[in-house]
Design a protein around this motif. Structure first.
Motif, PDB file in Angstrom:
ATOM      1  N   PRO A 198      14.317   0.730  -7.957  1.00 32.48           N
ATOM      2  CA  PRO A 198      13.921   1.903  -8.826  1.00 32.48           C
ATOM      3  C   PRO A 198      13.384   0.967 -10.066  1.00 32.48           C
ATOM      4  N   TRP A 199      12.229   1.516 -10.851  1.00 29.17           N
ATOM      5  CA  TRP A 199      11.829   1.022 -12.064  1.00 29.17           C
ATOM      6  C   TRP A 199      12.715   1.074 -13.048  1.00 29.17           C
ATOM      7  N   LYS A 200      12.751   0.019 -13.906  1.00 27.03           N
ATOM      8  CA  LYS A 200      13.252   0.163 -15.112  1.00 27.03           C
ATOM      9  C   LYS A 200      12.792   0.494 -16.350  1.00 27.03           C
ATOM     10  N   LEU A 201      11.421   0.785 -16.375  1.00 30.40           N
ATOM     11  CA  LEU A 201      10.687   1.181 -17.235  1.00 30.40           C
ATOM     12  C   LEU A 201      10.150   2.790 -16.948  1.00 30.40           C
ATOM     13  N   GLU A 202       9.477   3.377 -17.779  1.00 29.49           N
ATOM     14  CA  GLU A 202       8.717   4.791 -17.468  1.00 29.49           C
ATOM     15  C   GLU A 202       7.582   4.963 -18.445  1.00 29.49           C
ATOM     16  N   GLY A 203       6.648   5.971 -18.078  1.00 28.15           N
ATOM     17  CA  GLY A 203       5.592   6.063 -18.893  1.00 28.15           C
ATOM     18  C   GLY A 203       4.751   4.944 -19.127  1.00 28.15           C
ATOM     19  N   ASP A 204       3.970   5.033 -20.665  1.00 30.77           N
ATOM     20  CA  ASP A 204       3.019   3.820 -20.800  1.00 30.77           C
ATOM     21  C   ASP A 204       3.888   2.388 -20.628  1.00 30.77           C
ATOM     22  N   ALA A 205       5.077   2.307 -20.668  1.00 35.07           N
ATOM     23  CA  ALA A 205       5.750   1.268 -20.869  1.00 35.07           C
ATOM     24  C   ALA A 205       5.836   0.669 -19.372  1.00 35.07           C
ATOM     25  N   LEU A 206       5.816   1.523 -18.419  1.00 40.03           N
ATOM     26  CA  LEU A 206       5.892   1.220 -16.974  1.00 40.03           C
ATOM     27  C   LEU A 206       4.335   0.566 -16.675  1.00 40.03           C
ATOM     28  N   THR A 207       3.410   1.352 -17.199  1.00 42.15           N
ATOM     29  CA  THR A 207       2.244   0.869 -16.869  1.00 42.15           C
ATOM     30  C   THR A 207       1.792  -0.670 -17.398  1.00 42.15           C
ATOM     31  N   SER A 208       2.143  -0.640 -18.534  1.00 40.72           N
ATOM     32  CA  SER A 208       2.139  -2.113 -19.145  1.00 40.72           C
ATOM     33  C   SER A 208       2.982  -3.181 -18.594  1.00 40.72           C
ATOM     34  N   GLY A 209       4.171  -2.780 -18.166  1.00 38.51           N
ATOM     35  CA  GLY A 209       4.996  -3.764 -17.552  1.00 38.51           C
ATOM     36  C   GLY A 209       4.602  -3.974 -16.088  1.00 38.51           C
ATOM     37  N   LYS A 210       4.103  -3.197 -15.416  1.00 40.81           N
ATOM     38  CA  LYS A 210       3.618  -3.425 -14.052  1.00 40.81           C
ATOM     39  C   LYS A 210       2.399  -4.753 -14.271  1.00 40.81           C
ATOM     40  N   GLN A 211       1.534  -4.372 -15.163  1.00 41.48           N
ATOM     41  CA  GLN A 211       0.385  -5.408 -15.401  1.00 41.48           C
ATOM     42  C   GLN A 211       0.894  -6.798 -15.878  1.00 41.48           C
ATOM     43  N   ASP A 212       1.762  -6.707 -16.854  1.00 40.42           N
ATOM     44  CA  ASP A 212       2.348  -7.820 -17.215  1.00 40.42           C
ATOM     45  C   ASP A 212       3.127  -8.785 -16.013  1.00 40.42           C
ATOM     46  N   ALA A 213       4.022  -7.851 -15.077  1.00 40.57           N
ATOM     47  CA  ALA A 213       4.425  -8.558 -13.890  1.00 40.57           C
ATOM     48  C   ALA A 213       3.241  -9.132 -12.978  1.00 40.57           C
ATOM     49  N   LEU A 214       2.261  -8.497 -12.863  1.00 42.92           N
ATOM     50  CA  LEU A 214       1.203  -8.878 -12.180  1.00 42.92           C
ATOM     51  C   LEU A 214       0.609 -10.302 -12.580  1.00 42.92           C
TER      52      LEU A 214
END
Length: 342
Positions: free
Chosen positions: A28-44
């Motif tokens: 499961p994701w540890k972030l949600e909302g906008d934080a999840l979107t930007s977190g995924k981009q950082d991880a990428l």
């Protein structure tokens, strides 16, 4: 001039522990909302940088924006109810609780296209994007609507073709379809599996890959492998038909598997992504071990058609292990390049 023996990964890379619980599928994701979107981009971005620092030639997103290589794509489709779950046997191997197909399946909007556009903006290197194959999608669901694996697969093939064309349009160079189910359901592969795959790649001008492995390094898969005996000849059933197909590249598992290397003769003429890194073990290959696998493959694959790769995705591995394995892949390929040109 195109690089000789361009290296790549078969798919997923471990996620940073601030994004999702590490070393776990469906984490499961540890972030949600906008934080999840930007977190995924950082991880990428991080996954890309790690591939680049290890010397990988054909880079990917490391599947950082998805929880699972099949279900994340299906989550974005209509006609599948994730709250209505049934237990099915996946790949004839292990029971899993899966969503139910309740009506006609369709793709209201693109799934990975924005992620692929973002990756394209970060690098000039060739990029590869993985999608689940139609048969493997069918095998990861309970079908209460079509009541036919084949009919459902054809619908998925049309949807995948829409997605693939949009991925190509944003600059993806290679589109890979993951079909571990091809190593299990040989009659279906022959009857409709390859035909569905060809529907999924219809009209594409970018390169296409089918990735057929023996699975992630999870318990259910390693247990299954122990039952396969001293020679794993599953590829023998499907390679002749894949050799005749329109798929450009075949990605398979070689290192530490019991696949007889001479089976590669059955796909001579195709480009081959040779799995030279074992993803079911945390032992780090030496460059020489990687080179040995590639040397063996070169008896059956022309050098200009050989793409050193990992056996499968590495999401369940510790990040430092995955990184070291990618470095070994690069170094092993380098040994063979020098031998070939020297």
């Amino acid at each position: 001039m195109k690089k000789l023996l361009p290296t790549s990964t078969a798919g997923s890379l471990p996620k940073p522990n601030w994004l999702a619980e590490p070393e776990k599928l469906w984490s499961p994701w540890k972030l949600e909302g906008d934080a999840l979107t930007s977190g995924k981009q950082d991880a990428l971005r991080i996954a890309l940088q790690e591939q680049q620092s290890c010397g990988i030639d054909i880079v990917s997103d490391g599947e950082q924006t998805r929880q699972h290589f099949v279900t994340t794509f299906i989550e974005h489709l209509q006609g599948v109810d994730f709250n209505l779950r049934e237990t099915v046997k996946i790949r004839d191997r292990y029971d899993a609780s899966v969503p139910t197909v309740t009506g006609p399946v369709s793709r209201p909007k693109s799934v990975f296209v924005e992620d692929a556009r973002f990756l394209r903006q970060q690098t000039d290197q060739p990029i590869k994007w993985a999608l689940p194959g139609p048969m493997t999608m069918v095998d990861t669901l309970y079908d209460a609507h079509y009541n036919s694996r084949e009919k459902l697969a054809w619908e998925f093939a049309k949807i995948l073709n829409q997605e693939a064309k949009e991925l190509q349009a944003v600059g993806v160079d290679i589109i890979q379809f993951d079909e571990p189910a091809f190593n299990v359901f040989f009659d279906e592969v022959s009857d409709w599996g390859i035909a569905c795959l060809e529907k999924a790649i219809e009209g594409l001008s970018c390169e296409t890959v089918v990735h057929i492995c023996y699975g992630y390094g999870i318990q259910a898969n390693t247990d299954w492998k122990k039952t396969l005996g001293s020679e794993w000849r599953q590829y023998e059933a499907i390679f002749p038909k894949l050799q005749q197909s329109n798929i450009d590249i075949i990605s398979l598992e070689c290192h530490n598997s019991r696949v007889p290397i001479e089976l590669l003769e059955l796909i001579r003429g195709k480009k081959v992504m040779v799995g030279a890194i074992d993803v079911a073990s945390e032992n780090i290959e030496t460059p020489e071990q990687v080179a040995d696998t590639l040397r063996s493959a070169l008896q059956y694959v022309d050098a200009d058609k050989l793409y050193p790769c990992t056996n499968c995705g590495m999401a369940p591995l510790p990040r430092e292990v995955a990184r070291a394995k990618l470095s070994a892949l690069h170094a092993g390929a380098d040994i063979i390049r020098k031998e070939l040109v020297g």
